[in-house]
Design a protein around this motif. Sequence first.
Motif, PDB file in Angstrom:
ATOM      1  N   PRO A  32       4.609  10.260   4.058  1.00  0.00           N
ATOM      2  CA  PRO A  32       3.872   9.162   3.425  1.00  0.00           C
ATOM      3  C   PRO A  32       4.702   7.911   3.166  1.00  0.00           C
ATOM      4  O   PRO A  32       4.179   6.799   3.183  1.00  0.00           O
ATOM      5  N   SER A  33       5.993   8.075   2.947  1.00  0.00           N
ATOM      6  CA  SER A  33       6.842   6.924   2.628  1.00  0.00           C
ATOM      7  C   SER A  33       7.085   6.027   3.840  1.00  0.00           C
ATOM      8  O   SER A  33       7.624   4.928   3.704  1.00  0.00           O
ATOM      9  N   SER A  83      -4.601  11.668  -2.376  1.00  0.00           N
ATOM     10  CA  SER A  83      -3.689  11.246  -1.308  1.00  0.00           C
ATOM     11  C   SER A  83      -3.264  12.441  -0.459  1.00  0.00           C
ATOM     12  O   SER A  83      -2.946  12.291   0.725  1.00  0.00           O
ATOM     13  N   ARG A 140      -5.294   9.163  -7.595  1.00  0.00           N
ATOM     14  CA  ARG A 140      -4.182   9.195  -6.646  1.00  0.00           C
ATOM     15  C   ARG A 140      -3.963  10.567  -6.010  1.00  0.00           C
ATOM     16  O   ARG A 140      -3.405  10.671  -4.910  1.00  0.00           O
ATOM     17  N   ASP A 157       0.828  -1.208   0.000  1.00  0.00           N
ATOM     18  CA  ASP A 157       0.000   0.000   0.000  1.00  0.00           C
ATOM     19  C   ASP A 157       0.861   1.257   0.000  1.00  0.00           C
ATOM     20  O   ASP A 157       1.905   1.322   0.655  1.00  0.00           O
ATOM     21  N   THR A 158       0.413   2.263  -0.730  1.00  0.00           N
ATOM     22  CA  THR A 158       0.938   3.619  -0.621  1.00  0.00           C
ATOM     23  C   THR A 158      -0.267   4.545  -0.525  1.00  0.00           C
ATOM     24  O   THR A 158      -1.404   4.129  -0.814  1.00  0.00           O
ATOM     25  N   TRP A 216      -0.955   6.779  -2.551  1.00  0.00           N
ATOM     26  CA  TRP A 216      -1.449   6.874  -3.920  1.00  0.00           C
ATOM     27  C   TRP A 216      -2.406   5.738  -4.246  1.00  0.00           C
ATOM     28  O   TRP A 216      -3.480   5.966  -4.787  1.00  0.00           O
ATOM     29  N   THR A 217      -2.004   4.499  -3.933  1.00  0.00           N
ATOM     30  CA  THR A 217      -2.861   3.362  -4.275  1.00  0.00           C
ATOM     31  C   THR A 217      -4.131   3.356  -3.424  1.00  0.00           C
ATOM     32  O   THR A 217      -5.208   3.009  -3.908  1.00  0.00           O
TER      33      THR A 217
END
Length: 217
Positions: free
Chosen positions: A69-70, A57, A54, A41-42, A44-45
């Motif tokens: 987010p990372s 987000s 996306r 998961d990110t 964006w997804t």
Amino acid sequence: MRKWLVLFVVVCAQLPLGAGADDDRDSGASSSVVHAVEAGDTLWTISERRYGNRHYSKIIQLYNHIAEPSELHVGDEIKLPDLKAILADEGLTGLMGDEVDSVLAAKARYMEVERKLQDARRGARRGETVEIPEDVREALLGAADELDKAAAGFGVEKPGVVKAPKSLIGQLTQTSGNLRRMATGWSDGYGYDIDMVHQRLALAMRNGIIWARSGFE
């Protein structure tokens, strides 16, 4: 009875996140979603599945106070209610309810025809004018009208409140102009203008949330 209850729980657990995109016309509490981050998961997804693109987000990150987010970890829980519910929670809807409704109505209209617009322009060169279906043209112009109405409303000062940031109003007016140009059949040749609609709407919502958090100053 117990057998059917277990079956119900299993089926619910297998439902897709947001079924592709939320319905911003229904912001009831029942539409709230808490998503446990899974491997791969990110933001964006997650945003693509829940809100249909996306670029939202940015809203997920801001609403959930995610610094980086990372650095999402498996098992982290992220709140994903409807966008209207998010804007209400942040206090924007209470002061600018009509404007918020217009922005979300524009998003909904656009998403109803976005795929058909992409199909109609497939293979077109930059600057080429293509024929697009009448229902697509009407939806694009209707969405542009909603954004113009929202921008005008945000531009009106209210007692004790500073006028909305130019960045918010600018994103809405730029998106309206983009929609009207696409309604003529004009193509940029690679679909960047199609994607920019969501990017600018997300930025406008983000700027609205930040404005509300600052006490509308």
